[in-house]
Design an enzyme around this catalytic site. Structure first.
Site, short mmCIF file in Angstrom:
data_model
loop_
_atom_site.label_atom_id
_atom_site.label_comp_id
_atom_site.label_asym_id
_atom_site.label_seq_id
_atom_site.Cartn_x
_atom_site.Cartn_y
_atom_site.Cartn_z
CD GLU A 48 9.96 12.53 11.97
OE1 GLU A 48 8.85 12.03 12.21
OE2 GLU A 48 10.86 11.94 11.37
CB CYS A 95 12.75 9.12 8.41
SG CYS A 95 13.59 8.19 7.15
CE LYS A 130 -2.06 2.90 2.99
NZ LYS A 130 -2.26 4.08 2.18
CD GLU A 135 13.73 0.96 8.32
OE1 GLU A 135 14.22 1.90 8.96
OE2 GLU A 135 14.40 -0.03 7.95
P1 NAP Z 1 2.01 7.67 8.46
O1 NAP Z 1 0.79 8.44 8.71
O2 NAP Z 1 2.47 6.74 9.50
O3 NAP Z 1 1.77 6.92 7.09
C1 NAP Z 1 2.65 5.96 6.56
C2 NAP Z 1 1.85 4.96 5.79
O4 NAP Z 1 1.02 4.23 6.69
C3 NAP Z 1 0.91 5.56 4.76
O5 NAP Z 1 0.83 4.69 3.65
C4 NAP Z 1 -0.39 5.61 5.52
O6 NAP Z 1 -1.53 5.63 4.71
C5 NAP Z 1 -0.33 4.32 6.28
N1 NAP Z 1 -1.18 4.27 7.46
C6 NAP Z 1 -1.75 5.30 8.16
N2 NAP Z 1 -2.44 4.81 9.21
C7 NAP Z 1 -2.32 3.46 9.17
C8 NAP Z 1 -2.79 2.39 9.99
N3 NAP Z 1 -3.54 2.61 11.07
N4 NAP Z 1 -2.44 1.14 9.68
C9 NAP Z 1 -1.66 0.89 8.62
N5 NAP Z 1 -1.20 1.85 7.79
C10 NAP Z 1 -1.51 3.11 8.08
O7 NAP Z 1 3.26 8.57 8.15
P2 NAP Z 1 3.41 9.65 7.02
O8 NAP Z 1 2.89 10.90 7.61
O9 NAP Z 1 2.89 9.17 5.73
O10 NAP Z 1 5.00 9.69 6.84
C11 NAP Z 1 5.84 10.49 7.57
C12 NAP Z 1 6.48 9.71 8.70
O11 NAP Z 1 7.17 8.58 8.23
C13 NAP Z 1 7.50 10.51 9.43
O12 NAP Z 1 7.29 10.40 10.81
C14 NAP Z 1 8.83 9.91 9.04
O13 NAP Z 1 9.85 10.02 9.95
C15 NAP Z 1 8.47 8.51 8.79
N6 NAP Z 1 9.40 7.92 7.83
C16 NAP Z 1 10.33 7.03 8.28
C17 NAP Z 1 11.23 6.47 7.41
C18 NAP Z 1 12.28 5.50 7.86
O14 NAP Z 1 12.91 4.89 7.04
N7 NAP Z 1 12.49 5.29 9.15
C19 NAP Z 1 11.18 6.79 6.06
C20 NAP Z 1 10.24 7.69 5.63
C21 NAP Z 1 9.34 8.24 6.52
P3 NAP Z 1 -2.18 7.05 4.28
O15 NAP Z 1 -1.17 7.75 3.48
O16 NAP Z 1 -3.32 6.63 3.49
O17 NAP Z 1 -2.51 7.76 5.56
#
Ligand code: NAP
Ligand code: MG
Length: 493
Positions: free
Chosen positions: A403, A306, A198, A272
């Site tokens: 963050e 991130c 997804k 991650e």
């Molecule tokens: P997010 O809200 O956690 O979303 C990440 C993914 O998870 C999206 O595809 C999202 O779908 C999905 N998602 C949301 N709620 C979910 C649930 N309850 N169950 C399963 N999947 C769910 O994070 P984001 O705002 O997109 O991304 C930013 C964050 O990612 C930052 O905190 C960043 O640090 C972190 N990040 C970490 C890394 C790493 O390698 N450690 C890399 C990149 C980003 P939707 O888009 O449809 O909400």
């Protein structure tokens, strides 16, 4: 498709217009974005059982680029059934044969690199030079790297046999859509797993374009399935009984929910998550080089990274000098249209993310840090934020702890290496860190004391498919990339 949708002009004209002043060679790549995308299940583009679609916007100007299918529980179930049906044949293929598919995918991505770069920039807002020179080539590099492993798995863990896990559920974020897809798919496929993936809601277009590339590569139906949608879709991917492993990249909050949800199920999990990295500048550091690393560390991809070097720790004796140099360097940053080849800082991925950055920046001023913001014009449409740095930051302030995931740097000072380490580790996260110093022995000593998965020395944001990446503490667990990342997709027998 609704009346408000559609690009006013073809992208070629927009690019030509933007670049004419700097570069007389017109960019001719077209992103080939469809008006509407279905789901990709069992090797076919499939109408969503939910019958629902949602828009994918371009942060560049707020326009709607395409409509994406919203996968519900029944759609996610169909994707898992297709992946489970494809698993026996795919996992039994000799590794060399699986490798051939991965090589083909890597080459096809290289062939269509410019098209994918423009689509990635349009959908996500990142500068075209980054999509073109980093995201797309690095995504191809991950497929090449894992293609090389596919027929050498017996060397990855000597004395053990590597068996695939089965169907793997993968969820990726919006900051590096294509690259995160490559990080997830390539090792899973090399080991013989099949996948339900997804993408993030705001950046699903390059994933769906990737489906056309998989068809071109002749990948057997069901080996890879894409389900676009929102949070509920992600939750359904996590909770499906056929998933043998979940690989998630995203926020710490969602990561924790997934960990709770999977507790006791016996499913494998790698997370991650977020970060708040310390980029440490010692007084003996090569300062001009360090300033380049500071700028790249926080402004690359608008700070939607991130592992961004979002907390700058500068030794007190050079703090004024470093701040002055950063301010001068910031003046040369171009903020604006991500499709312009000269843009350094593009658009913020979504209006929600822009609100989050704005709110945290306001808290920085309210809590007493000194704000220095680049004075520059911003495009009248779309979502943009001026590069911003805060000096005089203390560890208790929100901008030092939370963050921000935007082009915002918090600068703190320290007197001794011990104090630098203490401040660097004083965070809930542990994904990455940077050290700048002329002394190799100091770098080695300090890097072993930092609680961070990746430590860069005299560089920042350097990536390679051979190098494992991942965090400690609230930054998650498990690794991606390198042999270590690949082994997370196999059972060692
Ligand atoms: P997010 O809200 O956690 O979303 C990440 C993914 O998870 C999206 O595809 C999202 O779908 C999905 N998602 C949301 N709620 C979910 C649930 N309850 N169950 C399963 N999947 C769910 O994070 P984001 O705002 O997109 O991304 C930013 C964050 O990612 C930052 O905190 C960043 O640090 C972190 N990040 C970490 C890394 C790493 O390698 N450690 C890399 C990149 C980003 P939707 O888009 O449809 O909400
Ligand atoms: Mg978008």
């Amino acid at each position: 498709m609704s009346a408000k949708t559609k690009k006013a002009k073809p992208v070629r004209d927009l690019l030509f217009g933007n670049l004419w002043e700097y570069d007389p060679a017109p960019e001719t790549a077209e992103p080939h974005i469809s008006e509407r995308y279905q789901l990709f299940i069992g090797g076919k583009f499939t109408a969503p059982r939910s019958k629902k679609f949602f828009p994918s916007f371009s942060p560049r100007d707020g326009s709607t680029l395409a409509e994406m299918a919203h996968a519900n529980d029944a759609d996610v179930d169909a994707a898992y059934q297709a992946a489970a049906a494809a698993f026996p044949a795919w996992s039994k293929l000799p590794g060399a044969e699986r490798g051939k598919y991965l090589y083909r995918i890597a080459r096809l991505l290289q062939d269509r690199a410019r098209e994918f770069a423009v689509a990635e920039t349009l959908d996500g807002g990142k500068p075209i030079k980054e999509a073109r020179d980093f995201d797309v080539p690095m995504a191809a590099a991950h497929f090449f790297y894992h293609a090389g492993w596919a027929d050498k798995l017996s060397y990855a863990a000597p004395g053990k046999t590597l068996a695939p896990l089965g169907v793997v559920g993968q969820i990726i974020p919006w900051n590096f859509p294509l690259l995160m897809l490559a990080w997830k798919l390539a090792p899973a496929l090399a080991c013989g797993n099949t996948v339900v993936l997804k993408p993030a809601e705001t950046t699903s277009i390059t994933c769906m374009k990737f489906a056309t590339l998989l068809l071109e590569a002749g990948l057997p139906p069901g080996v890879v399935n894409f389900v676009t949608g929102a949070k509920e879709t992600g939750a359904a991917v996590v909770q499906h009984p056929l998933a043998k492993k979940i690989a998630f990249t995203g926020s710490t909050a969602v990561g924790k929910w997934i960990q709770h949800t999977l507790a006791g199920t016996g499913k494998r999990l790698t997370l991650e998550l977020g970060g708040k990295a310390a980029n440490i500048i010692m007084e003996d550091a090569p300062l001009d080089q360090a300033v380049e690393g500071i700028i790249n560390g926080i402004f690359f991809n608008q700070g939607h990274v991130c592992c961004a070097g979002s907390r700058l720790l500068v030794q007190e004796s050079i703090a004024d000098q470093v701040l002055a140099k950063i301010k001068i360097r910031m003046r040369s940053l171009r903020v604006g249209d991500p499709l312009d080849k000269n843009t350094d800082i593009g658009a913020i991925n979504s209006s929600q993310q822009l609100d989050k950055i704005t709110e945290l920046v306001a808290s920085g001023s309210a809590e007493g840090a000194q704000m220095h913001q680049l004075e520059c014009a911003l495009p009248s449409q779309g979502w943009y934020f001026r590069p911003t740095i805060f000096s005089g930051v203390t560890l208790s302030q929100r901008i030092a702890r939370e963050e921000i995931f935007g082009p915002v740097l918090s600068i703190l000072t320290f007197r001794t290496p011990e104090e630098a380490i203490e401040k660097a580790n004083n965070t809930a996260y542990g994904l990455s860190a940077g050290i700048w110093s002329e002394k190799g022995s100091r770098i080695l000593r300090m890097s072993t004391q930092l609680k961070a998965g990746v430590v860069w020395a005299n560089t920042y944001n350097a990536f390679d498919p051979t190098s494992p990446f991942g965090g400690y503490k609230e930054s998650g667990f498990g690794r991606e990339g390198g042999k270590q990342g690949m082994l997370d997709y196999a059972e060692l027998l």
